[in-house]
Design an enzyme around this catalytic site. Structure first.
Site, PDB file in Angstrom:
ATOM      1  N   GLU A   1      -9.383  15.909   4.678  1.00  0.00           N
ATOM      2  CA  GLU A   1      -9.349  16.781   6.032  1.00  0.00           C
ATOM      3  C   GLU A   1     -10.327  17.966   5.665  1.00  0.00           C
ATOM      4  O   GLU A   1     -10.672  18.919   6.553  1.00  0.00           O
ATOM      5  CB  GLU A   1      -7.915  17.302   6.023  1.00  0.00           C
ATOM      6  N   ALA A   2     -11.062  18.162   4.377  1.00  0.00           N
ATOM      7  CA  ALA A   2     -11.685  19.345   4.060  1.00  0.00           C
ATOM      8  C   ALA A   2     -12.978  19.100   4.748  1.00  0.00           C
ATOM      9  O   ALA A   2     -13.649  18.030   4.901  1.00  0.00           O
ATOM     10  CB  ALA A   2     -11.893  19.578   2.709  1.00  0.00           C
TER      11      ALA A   2
ATOM     12  N   HIS B   1     -11.090  16.114  -0.280  1.00  0.00           N
ATOM     13  CA  HIS B   1     -10.064  15.836   0.492  1.00  0.00           C
ATOM     14  C   HIS B   1     -10.320  15.152   1.891  1.00  0.00           C
ATOM     15  O   HIS B   1     -11.292  16.140   2.374  1.00  0.00           O
ATOM     16  CB  HIS B   1      -9.058  16.776   0.534  1.00  0.00           C
TER      17      HIS B   1
ATOM     18  N   HIS C   1       6.624  15.068  -8.922  1.00  0.00           N
ATOM     19  CA  HIS C   1       5.703  15.782  -7.953  1.00  0.00           C
ATOM     20  C   HIS C   1       6.682  16.388  -7.038  1.00  0.00           C
ATOM     21  O   HIS C   1       7.601  15.866  -6.408  1.00  0.00           O
ATOM     22  CB  HIS C   1       4.928  14.371  -7.584  1.00  0.00           C
TER      23      HIS C   1
ATOM     24  N   GLN D   1      -7.790  12.962  -7.785  1.00  0.00           N
ATOM     25  CA  GLN D   1      -7.681  11.876  -7.030  1.00  0.00           C
ATOM     26  C   GLN D   1      -8.336  10.548  -7.872  1.00  0.00           C
ATOM     27  O   GLN D   1      -9.462  10.935  -8.404  1.00  0.00           O
ATOM     28  CB  GLN D   1      -8.154  11.789  -5.518  1.00  0.00           C
TER      29      GLN D   1
ATOM     30  N   ASP E   1       1.129  13.867   2.279  1.00  0.00           N
ATOM     31  CA  ASP E   1       0.465  13.505   3.358  1.00  0.00           C
ATOM     32  C   ASP E   1       1.183  13.821   4.721  1.00  0.00           C
ATOM     33  O   ASP E   1       2.358  13.975   4.560  1.00  0.00           O
ATOM     34  CB  ASP E   1      -0.006  11.962   3.231  1.00  0.00           C
TER      35      ASP E   1
ATOM     36  N   GLU F   1       1.110   7.509 -14.202  1.00  0.00           N
ATOM     37  CA  GLU F   1       2.213   7.959 -13.167  1.00  0.00           C
ATOM     38  C   GLU F   1       2.841   6.688 -12.595  1.00  0.00           C
ATOM     39  O   GLU F   1       2.255   5.739 -12.556  1.00  0.00           O
ATOM     40  CB  GLU F   1       1.118   8.507 -12.016  1.00  0.00           C
TER      41      GLU F   1
ATOM     42  N   TYR G   1      -3.114   5.492 -12.769  1.00  0.00           N
ATOM     43  CA  TYR G   1      -1.975   5.453 -11.558  1.00  0.00           C
ATOM     44  C   TYR G   1      -1.609   3.791 -11.570  1.00  0.00           C
ATOM     45  O   TYR G   1      -2.321   2.961 -11.390  1.00  0.00           O
ATOM     46  CB  TYR G   1      -2.784   5.561 -10.234  1.00  0.00           C
TER      47      TYR G   1
ATOM     48  N   PRO H   1       9.106   6.033  -7.807  1.00  0.00           N
ATOM     49  CA  PRO H   1      10.420   5.529  -7.928  1.00  0.00           C
ATOM     50  C   PRO H   1      10.700   4.314  -7.319  1.00  0.00           C
ATOM     51  O   PRO H   1      10.073   3.811  -6.345  1.00  0.00           O
ATOM     52  CB  PRO H   1      10.929   6.650  -7.173  1.00  0.00           C
TER      53      PRO H   1
END
Ligand SMILES: Cc1cc2nc3c(=O)[nH]c(=O)nc-3n(C[C@H](O)[C@H](O)[C@H](O)COP(=O)(O)OP(=O)(O)OC[C@H]3O[C@@H](n4cnc5c(N)ncnc54)[C@H](O)[C@@H]3O)c2cc1C
Length: 317
Positions: free
Chosen positions: A185-186, A183, A94, A210, A126, A19, A301, A22
């Site tokens: 927030e989960a 995640h 993405h 992730q 996010d 990945e 990544y 830019p």
């Protein structure tokens, strides 16, 4: 070609992909190419290009600060097109819910279709830096699953103005994000998996995880996903630690744990050159074990720098 087709064609061989992000507005794209060039010898079948959210910048106008909303790293689709053209490789933009209306998303998808881009990664995005929680953009989607549904509908010729085109349907292969350590927030991993299943049920064809630093987390996640009825490929995302600050930054930003052995090794380093080497060695070990276990793709990544990814790929592929 679609990611799922690349995986099928590989017949059980683990593929290499990565990945990129830019460049910041005004910077030269050549720097991006300089980092992609050394990785092409490992034959990535596809390269992901991230999309950044808009953010507030403050411009000094004669002592008064002007607040302006802007996207600092635009150009995702343009970069996808240029890399596809330059290297003859599939590129995956993405696509975010945050910052885009459904109409804008539709235009972006139509651009991708015309450019021959066959894969998209559907993400919520996010919260903006100033926000505590993610706020859906007015006229946009609240969850990645809704975005997946829009793309799926487009694949069936269903546009937002509800005219059904029958002749020139897009046929996007849709990737979504998965979180081995849930995640942030989960409320629980199980709930998060239910949400992941929703994304797949609405049309996602594969999952990219992730980053994680303990393979056990990935293996357990895959087992739990399979038990929850998720049958699509689950591609592990690997990030080599590169600087000492990552010890605080990665858990803080991504809500992931680092194994004690890795923390100890990084803390023992005298400088970031040594940390980079520790990160490479850790990622090589992780990658070898995952490859041995038959993962479809090892997805790295790169954060825009390729020297460490090249060192890992040389040892693993
Ligand atoms: C491989 C990968 C690539 C990424 N690339 C980018 C990028 O290019 N740009 C970027 O800005 N960010 C990127 N991200 C980060 C991502 O945008 C964030 O992690 C974001 O916070 C969540 O995105 P998502 O698509 O997983 O959201 P979702 O799947 O929508 O999930 C977000 C949260 O909402 C919950 N949820 C989902 N559906 C519901 C529902 N119906 N009701 C209640 N709760 C629900 C989920 O459990 C989760 O906690 C990437 C992440 C990964 C793993």
């Amino acid at each position: 070609m679609k990611v799922t087709e690349h995986i099928e064609n590989a017949k059980g061989e683990t593929l290499f992909s990565f990945e990129i992000i830019p460049p910041v507005k005004g910077h030269n794209i050549q720097e991006l190419y300089d980092n992609i060039d050394p990785l092409m010898e490992f034959n990535p079948p596809f390269i992901d290009v991230t999309t950044s959210r808009e953010e507030y910048v403050y411009i000094d106008r004669d002592g008064l600060l002007d607040k302006k909303l802007t996207r600092m790293r635009p150009g995702t689709v343009g970069i996808c097109a240029s890399i596809k053209h330059k290297y003859n490789v599939d590129t995956i933009p993405h696509v975010l819910c945050g910052g885009f209306t459904k109409e804008e998303t539709e235009y972006l998808l139509i651009d991708c279709h015309y450019l021959g881009i066959q894969n998209v990664m559907a993400l919520r995005g996010d919260a903006m830096k100033e926000e505590k929680y993610f706020e859906p953009t007015s006229g946009g989607h609240a969850y990645a699953s809704d975005l997946v549904q829009q793309i799926h509908k487009l694949n069936c010729g269903e546009y937002l103005h509800e005219v059904v085109e029958r002749d020139h349907c897009a046929d996007f292969c849709i990737g979504v994000a998965g979180y081995p350590e849930k995640h942030m927030e989960a409320p629980s991993l199980q709930t998060d998996l239910k949400r992941l299943k929703q994304k797949v049920d609405k049309g996602a064809h594969y999952v990219v995880t992730q980053m994680f630093f303990d393979n056990k987390k990935y293996f357990e996640f895959v087992d739990a996903a399979r038990a929850a009825g998720i049958t699509v490929p689950i591609i592990p995302g690997i990030k080599p630690v590169a600087v000492k600050r990552h010890l605080q930054l990665l858990p803080q930003v991504f809500r992931i744990d680092l194994p004690q052995e890795l923390i100890d090794a990084v803390e023992a380093c005298k400088n970031n050159k040594q940390v980079r080497q520790v990160g490479i060695e850790w990622a090589i070990e992780q990658s070898r074990e995952l490859k041995q276990a038959g993962v479809p793709v090892l997805h790295y990544y790169s954060m825009g720098k390729s020297d460490n990814i090249k060192a890992i790929a040389e040892a693993v592929f």
